[in-house]
Design a protein around this motif. Structure first.
Motif, short mmCIF file in Angstrom:
data_model
loop_
_atom_site.label_atom_id
_atom_site.label_comp_id
_atom_site.label_asym_id
_atom_site.label_seq_id
_atom_site.Cartn_x
_atom_site.Cartn_y
_atom_site.Cartn_z
N ARG A 1 0.83 -1.20 0.00
CA ARG A 1 0.00 0.00 0.00
C ARG A 1 0.87 1.25 0.00
O ARG A 1 1.85 1.34 0.74
N GLY A 2 0.51 2.16 -0.89
CA GLY A 2 1.18 3.46 -0.90
C GLY A 2 0.35 4.43 -0.09
O GLY A 2 0.23 4.30 1.13
N ALA A 3 -0.30 5.38 -0.79
CA ALA A 3 -1.12 6.36 -0.09
C ALA A 3 -2.58 5.94 -0.02
O ALA A 3 -3.40 6.62 0.60
N GLY A 4 -2.91 4.84 -0.67
CA GLY A 4 -4.31 4.41 -0.66
C GLY A 4 -5.23 5.31 -1.46
O GLY A 4 -6.43 5.38 -1.19
N THR A 5 -4.70 5.99 -2.47
CA THR A 5 -5.58 6.82 -3.31
C THR A 5 -6.10 6.06 -4.53
O THR A 5 -6.84 6.61 -5.33
N GLY A 6 -5.68 4.81 -4.66
CA GLY A 6 -6.07 4.02 -5.83
C GLY A 6 -7.58 3.97 -5.99
O GLY A 6 -8.33 4.04 -5.02
N LEU A 7 -8.02 3.87 -7.24
CA LEU A 7 -9.46 3.95 -7.51
C LEU A 7 -10.05 2.61 -7.97
O LEU A 7 -11.15 2.57 -8.49
N SER A 8 -9.32 1.52 -7.77
CA SER A 8 -9.87 0.23 -8.17
C SER A 8 -9.73 -0.82 -7.05
O SER A 8 -9.82 -2.00 -7.30
N GLY A 9 -9.47 -0.35 -5.85
CA GLY A 9 -9.38 -1.30 -4.73
C GLY A 9 -8.09 -2.08 -4.70
O GLY A 9 -7.99 -3.10 -4.00
N GLY A 10 -7.08 -1.60 -5.42
CA GLY A 10 -5.81 -2.34 -5.51
C GLY A 10 -5.14 -2.58 -4.17
O GLY A 10 -4.56 -3.63 -3.93
N ALA A 11 -5.22 -1.59 -3.28
CA ALA A 11 -4.47 -1.67 -2.03
C ALA A 11 -5.31 -2.26 -0.89
O ALA A 11 -4.93 -2.16 0.27
N LEU A 12 -6.44 -2.86 -1.23
CA LEU A 12 -7.28 -3.45 -0.17
C LEU A 12 -6.98 -4.93 -0.01
O LEU A 12 -6.68 -5.63 -0.97
N VAL B 1 -7.36 -2.45 -12.83
CA VAL B 1 -8.46 -3.41 -12.77
C VAL B 1 -8.83 -3.68 -11.32
O VAL B 1 -9.99 -3.57 -10.92
N GLY B 2 -7.81 -4.00 -10.53
CA GLY B 2 -7.99 -4.19 -9.10
C GLY B 2 -9.09 -5.18 -8.76
O GLY B 2 -9.20 -6.24 -9.38
N MET B 3 -9.90 -4.84 -7.75
CA MET B 3 -11.04 -5.70 -7.44
C MET B 3 -12.32 -5.09 -7.97
O MET B 3 -13.41 -5.58 -7.75
N LYS C 1 -7.24 -10.02 -7.14
CA LYS C 1 -7.19 -8.82 -7.99
C LYS C 1 -6.98 -9.20 -9.46
O LYS C 1 -6.40 -10.25 -9.74
N ILE C 2 -7.41 -8.32 -10.31
CA ILE C 2 -7.23 -8.39 -11.78
C ILE C 2 -8.00 -9.54 -12.44
O ILE C 2 -8.72 -9.33 -13.41
N ASN D 1 -13.28 -9.19 2.59
CA ASN D 1 -14.55 -9.29 1.89
C ASN D 1 -14.30 -9.64 0.44
O ASN D 1 -13.81 -8.83 -0.34
N SER D 2 -14.64 -10.84 0.07
CA SER D 2 -14.32 -11.21 -1.31
C SER D 2 -15.54 -11.08 -2.22
O SER D 2 -15.50 -11.51 -3.36
N ALA D 3 -16.57 -10.42 -1.74
CA ALA D 3 -17.71 -10.07 -2.58
C ALA D 3 -18.07 -11.16 -3.58
O ALA D 3 -17.79 -11.04 -4.77
N PRO D 4 -18.66 -12.24 -3.10
CA PRO D 4 -18.98 -13.35 -4.00
C PRO D 4 -19.78 -12.88 -5.21
O PRO D 4 -20.67 -12.04 -5.08
N ALA D 5 -19.38 -13.38 -6.34
CA ALA D 5 -20.02 -12.93 -7.56
C ALA D 5 -21.34 -13.67 -7.78
O ALA D 5 -21.35 -14.83 -8.16
N THR D 6 -22.40 -12.99 -7.50
CA THR D 6 -23.70 -13.61 -7.75
C THR D 6 -24.56 -12.55 -8.41
O THR D 6 -24.23 -11.38 -8.39
N GLY D 7 -25.67 -12.95 -8.94
CA GLY D 7 -26.59 -11.95 -9.48
C GLY D 7 -26.79 -12.09 -10.96
O GLY D 7 -26.60 -13.14 -11.53
N ARG D 8 -27.14 -10.95 -11.53
CA ARG D 8 -27.62 -10.95 -12.89
C ARG D 8 -26.49 -11.13 -13.89
O ARG D 8 -25.44 -10.49 -13.78
#
Ligand SMILES: Cc1cc2nc3c(=O)[nH]c(=O)nc-3n(C[C@H](O)[C@H](O)[C@H](O)COP(=O)(O)OP(=O)(O)OC[C@H]3O[C@@H](n4cnc5c(N)ncnc54)[C@H](O)[C@@H]3O)c2cc1C
Lengths: 452, 498
Positions: free
Chosen positions: B80-91, B428-430, B465-466, B488-495
């Motif tokens: 993790r750098g500054a945590g400004t990433g916009l794709s959840g990379g540093a989570l 791409v991140g999460m 990730k990715i 939290n791995s946000a299980p992929a379910t749904g439409r």
């Protein structure tokens, strides 16, 4: 190497058509790499044919070398095994070109000259002025990792290749990147293919960012008696706001090789500069350079018109080819170093050659690349022994930032040493890359760094 | 972001692992209290995932030992750098240790003569630029977040910025890396000189989103600061006028240093906060900068204003001095902050298209927004076709979140149809793992996975990730609202999309 069995031959015929297959030794001679001749050569016409051929090669355990017009196949070590040549020259189409977006997608076997003509219709170009430009294909150019004098302004292929499609060592057709000028979707796998001399896969399609042709070009040639002064002058230009298009430094023997193409007289050391822009910009640059050259103790300073600039660019780009024409057994090394260490590195290289009594020539690029040629016309055993000792020292030339390799040499030298120099400390990582791309080791085994 | 009462669950981190980390790093270099962990379950994206501890190495050797321990305890690690990433990379999507590079923030060397710098990964982008400026140099990649984001983060995401239009993105400026591999070795690739024979490993590791190695030192190329700069603000009553201007500037082969667009909605939001001088009644503005030699700048500025006028710019202002120029850029670079004042939660998208497709794409974004009941603002790197539609939504309403995501997906699909890509600079991140199959085939992804596994064989470094988790080709799922909680791995379910 046994020639492919009959069944296999017919299978290859099915993939590419009988007319695009040969196992006639007379025809195969031209596909030889460092004296090793394959037992068959094929000319696929589409990416999926390449994939099928690679699958077949895996099944039959054939070692494969992909190639374009074969102008740079002598880069690297002799192949440890080599059964099948994949000649990519039939894949020579422009797939899409969006001049308004300055993006282009082409098949890997397209000749640079054909590409340049297509782009010129829209006053655009690719900054790939590489040796054997008249014949070379784009795929071979990228795979061999040769650079261009234009890198001073435009960088190297890694800076303008946007995406690529290629066949990996398991016969899968894969891609990375895309055709837009900015993209971070997925790993930049295509960067690995550049300079890998076909050891990771066969490029089938390449996407580029293109560049507008400059409206006007001018050039200048400054002469110096001492190497230090020439390199110091180049360094002041790099640090100035002038942003030249090319910046090349060469000595008198190199000037003699570039000979016919060089329009003006010469001195011990020469710095050639070209720049693009409108009239006022070029006037400004001309004035500044003149002043800088005076402060740098230049013995001579000439302006070049646009046609002289063009022929000088051609000469610089063809330096390895021109050298080889005159000195059939030449050794050409490529040494990279820091801008501030160029003068000192060149002196060191020259003294290494002088110690062995070998004549040499230097052509360097302002970004820190030195082409150092040993000008040989014979290769008897005693000469070769001196040359080998010399070449060993050249590739490991002192300085912690230096990197060296032998770009071209007689085969005898390759029997004595690796043209790639000592393996880098990250070699284990390179092995993992090779394993991921080419798990069966079918691509050009033995030719690349550390035998990869 | 969302504030709710938290149910502090105790962490599952192995006590032994924690105490070993504390023993060699020092107690002040390990955080594991629930209230500390909370701070690290976010980055700049709309994603959430909670780590089990955060560690602060001071040297590469510390990182080697952290990685060694993580391997021994089979615990995920995320840089993790500054945590400004916009794709959840540093989570820490699957929980584990976050390795913060905040304390590895030394500029080790500025080599002005060779135009190189060597830095630790935690150096903030604008700090490097401030240090280089005294030598008349800069580090060209300038993400709008540059006052906070780190060079390590820029390297991992292959960050861009307004001026990367002319200067190139991060990967064009990175020459060497020192890295700790997920398997524990400390290695160096590249260096100050160009063209080392062998594979271009820097080219691979830059932009690999922290999934292949932890970067502990970076050698960058510095670029000369331009002699002259002119900043133009072209003001339009029609969005089309602005986008058509960009098409023509590109097509004519003029490459400005930067070419940014703000639409009316966004510039009004910005103006209310920053007072940059954007005209409130306009439909769009282009912020265009040209730099280089004085003589060239004059000519390009003139040419560009003419193109702007031809496409209906009602006015082209030229910043008179550095103060005016800085103000315009402040407006651009603080835009997300300004939007944040309007809505508690917003979703910044990041798509790319060929520049020739800009006019029709902006129309389509507007249409997609209306269809889904969102007002979408656009502020983006127009010159390289890198779109950033901003979708405002109310995170308290999970339905709205899902609709915001499906709206964003529709935009990305359109970008792909236009020949574009799913992310131009945010990664791409999460966030977009599930969209990867829209762009890449199974074979493409299989090779990328093989490359990841070659370096990160146990998958301990930045897992989840990715790469899409779901099976099946071209199948994209709508993700449910991220929930607080560990790994939290946000299980992929749904439409499914067709
Ligand atoms: C307001 C705002 C504006 C932005 N504007 C831009 C823009 O113009 N252009 C742009 O490209 N991006 C932009 N971004 C996105 C973001 O700032 C960049 O992606 C930036 O590069 C992230 O840096 P960071 O230090 O915050 O990294 P983080 O968010 O902390 O991490 C990003 C990724 O890097 C990895 N990582 C970080 N350090 C290391 C390391 N040392 N070793 C290995 N992996 C590491 C992480 O694991 C993660 O995957 C913006 C973000 C915000 C909030």
């Amino acid at each position: 190497m046994s020639s492919p069995a009959k069944a296999m031959r017919s299978r290859i015929g099915e993939i590419v058509g009988a007319a695009n297959f040969t196992d006639d030794p007379a025809q195969l001679a031209r596909y030889a790499v460092d004296g090793v001749q394959p037992s068959a050569a094929v000319r696929p016409g589409a990416a999926n044919e390449v994939a099928e051929l690679v699958k077949l090669a895996v099944a039959e355990k054939l070692a494969v070398i992909p190639m374009g017009e074969r102008t740079k196949l002598n880069i690297g070590m002799p192949p440890a095994r080599y059964d099948l040549a994949i000649d990519m020259t039939r894949l020579d189409r422009v797939i899409s070109y969006d001049p308004g977006d300055l993006t282009l997608s082409v098949e890997a076997g397209i000749p640079l000259a054909k590409l340049a003509a297509t782009l010129a219709e829209h006053k655009q170009f690719l900054p790939l002025e590489v040796p054997f430009h008249e014949r070379a294909t784009i795929g071979g150019t990228l795979a061999s990792g040769v650079d261009s004098p234009l890198r001073q302004m435009y960088g190297t292929a890694r800076d303008f290749v946007l995406g690529m499609e290629f066949v990996t060592g398991d016969g899968a057709l894969a891609k990375s990147g895309g055709r837009v000028v900015k993209n971070v979707s997925g790993y930049d796998l295509h960067k690995l293919m550049l300079g890998a001399i076909g050891s990771l896969g066969v490029m089938t399609r390449i996407n580029f960012k293109t560049f507008p042709l400059p409206a006007e070009l001018r050039g200048w040639l400054a002469g110096f008696t001492r190497a230090e002064d020439a390199f110091a002058f180049a360094q002041t230009i790099r640090k100035s706001p002038l942003a030249p298009r090319t910046l090349e430094i060469f000595d008198m023997p190199a000037a003699a090789i570039l000979d016919a193409q060089i329009p003006v007289g010469r001195t011990e050391w020469n710095v050639a500069i070209s720049a693009a822009g409108n009239g006022r910009v070029l006037e400004r640059i001309a004035g500044d350079l003149q002043n800088l050259s005076r402060n740098a103790n230049a013995a001579a300073f000439h302006a070049l018109d646009s046609s002289a600039v063009a022929s000088l660019l051609t000469a610089n780009r063809e330096f390895p080819a021109l050298t080889a024409n005159k000195f059939t057994d030449c050794v050409i090394a490529k040494i990279t170093t820091l801008a501030t260490q160029m003068a000192e590195t060149v002196q060191l290289l020259k003294s290494i050659a002088a110690e062995r009594g070998l004549p040499c020539a230097v052509l360097a690029r302002g970004v820190g690349v030195i082409y150092f040629a040993l000008l040989l016309t014979e290769r008897d055993a005693t000469t070769m022994e001196r040359v080998t000792q010399c070449a060993r020292e050249i590739v490991s030339v002192a300085g912690k930032n230096n990197r060296g390799m032998i770009l071209r040499s007689p085969l005898e030298l390759k029997r004595e040493m690796s043209v790639w120099g000592a393996p880098r400390e990250d070699f284990p990582l390179m092995q993992r890359v090779k394993q991921a791309f080419d798990p069966h080791g079918i691509f050009a085994p033995g030719r690349f760094v550390g035998g990869l | 972001m969302v504030f709710e009462r938290l149910n502090y669950s105790s962490t599952n981190m192995d006590r032994h692992l924690l105490s070993e980390l504390e023993r060699f790093l020092g107690k002040d270099a390990v955080l594991s209290r629930p209230e500390d962990l909370l701070l690290y379950e976010y980055d700049g994206s709309v994603e959430i995932a909670r780590p089990q501890c955060i560690v602060f190495p001071r040297a590469a050797g510390d990182v080697v030992r952290i990685v060694g321990l993580a391997n021994r305890y089979k615990t995920p690690i995320v840089g993790r750098g500054a945590g400004t990433g916009l794709s959840g990379g540093a989570l820490a999507r699957e929980g584990g240790i976050i390795v913060s590079f905040a304390r590895m923030n030394q500029i080790l060397e500025i080599d002005a003569e060779n135009q190189r710098a060597v830095v630790q990964p935690g150096v903030v982008n604008s700090d490097l630029n401030a240090a280089a400026a005294s030598a008349g140099l800069h580090f060209a990649p300038d993400p709008s977040s540059q006052k906070a984001c780190t060079i390590g983060g820029n390297v991992s995401e292959n960050a861009g910025g307004p001026h990367t239009l002319a200067y190139g993105v991060t990967t064009n400026h990175i020459l060497g890396l020192e890295m700790v591999m997920p398997t524990g070795e400390l290695v160096r690739i590249g260096g100050k000189a160009v063209d080392a024979p062998g594979y271009d490993l820097c080219g691979l590791f830059v932009g690999s989103e922290g999934t292949l190695a932890l970067v502990t030192e970076i050698t960058v190329r510095l670029t000369r600061l331009p002699e002259a700069v002119k900043t133009l603000l072209a003001i339009y009553d029609r969005v089309d006028g602005a986008t058509e201007t960009v098409v023509e500037i590109t097509g004519r082969g003029i490459t400005p240093a930067a070419c940014e667009m703000l639409d009316g909605w966004t510039l009004r939001a910005v103006e209310a906060w920053v007072h940059a001088g954007f005209p409130l009644d306009s439909a769009a503005v282009l912020l265009i900068e040209v730099d280089g030699l004085r003589e060239a700048v004059e000519q390009h500025a003139k040419e560009i204003s003419e193109v702007c006028k031809t496409h209906g710019a009602r006015e082209v202002r030229v910043a008179r001095d550095a103060a005016e120029r800085d103000l315009l850029w402040k407006g651009r670079k603080n835009a997300f902050g300004a939007v944040g004042r309007l809505s508690p939660t917003y979703y910044v998208q990041d798509g790319v298209i060929p520049r020739t497709k800009l006019p029709q794409t902006l129309k389509e974004i507007d249409r997609i927004g209306k269809e889904n009941g969102f007002e979408i603002g656009n502020i983006f790197h127009a010159g390289d076709g890198n779109l950033h539609p901003i979708i405002l939504f109310d995170a308290r309403d999970p339905k709205q979140f899902e609709r915001a995501v499906s709206t964003a997906d529709a935009i990305i699909r359109f970008c792909i149809e236009m020949g574009g890509a799913i992310t131009g600079e945010h990664g791409v991140g999460m966030e977009k793992d599930r969209l990867m199959p829209l762009l890449f085939t199974e074979a493409d992804l299989a090779l990328m996975r093989r490359v990841r596994d070659a370096f990160n064989p146990a998958g301990l470094l930045n897992p989840g990730k990715i790469f899409p988790t779901g099976k099946g080709c071209g199948e994209v799922r709508i993700r449910p609202m991220p929930q607080r909680g560990e790994g939290n791995s946000a299980p992929a379910t749904g439409r499914d999309f067709a």
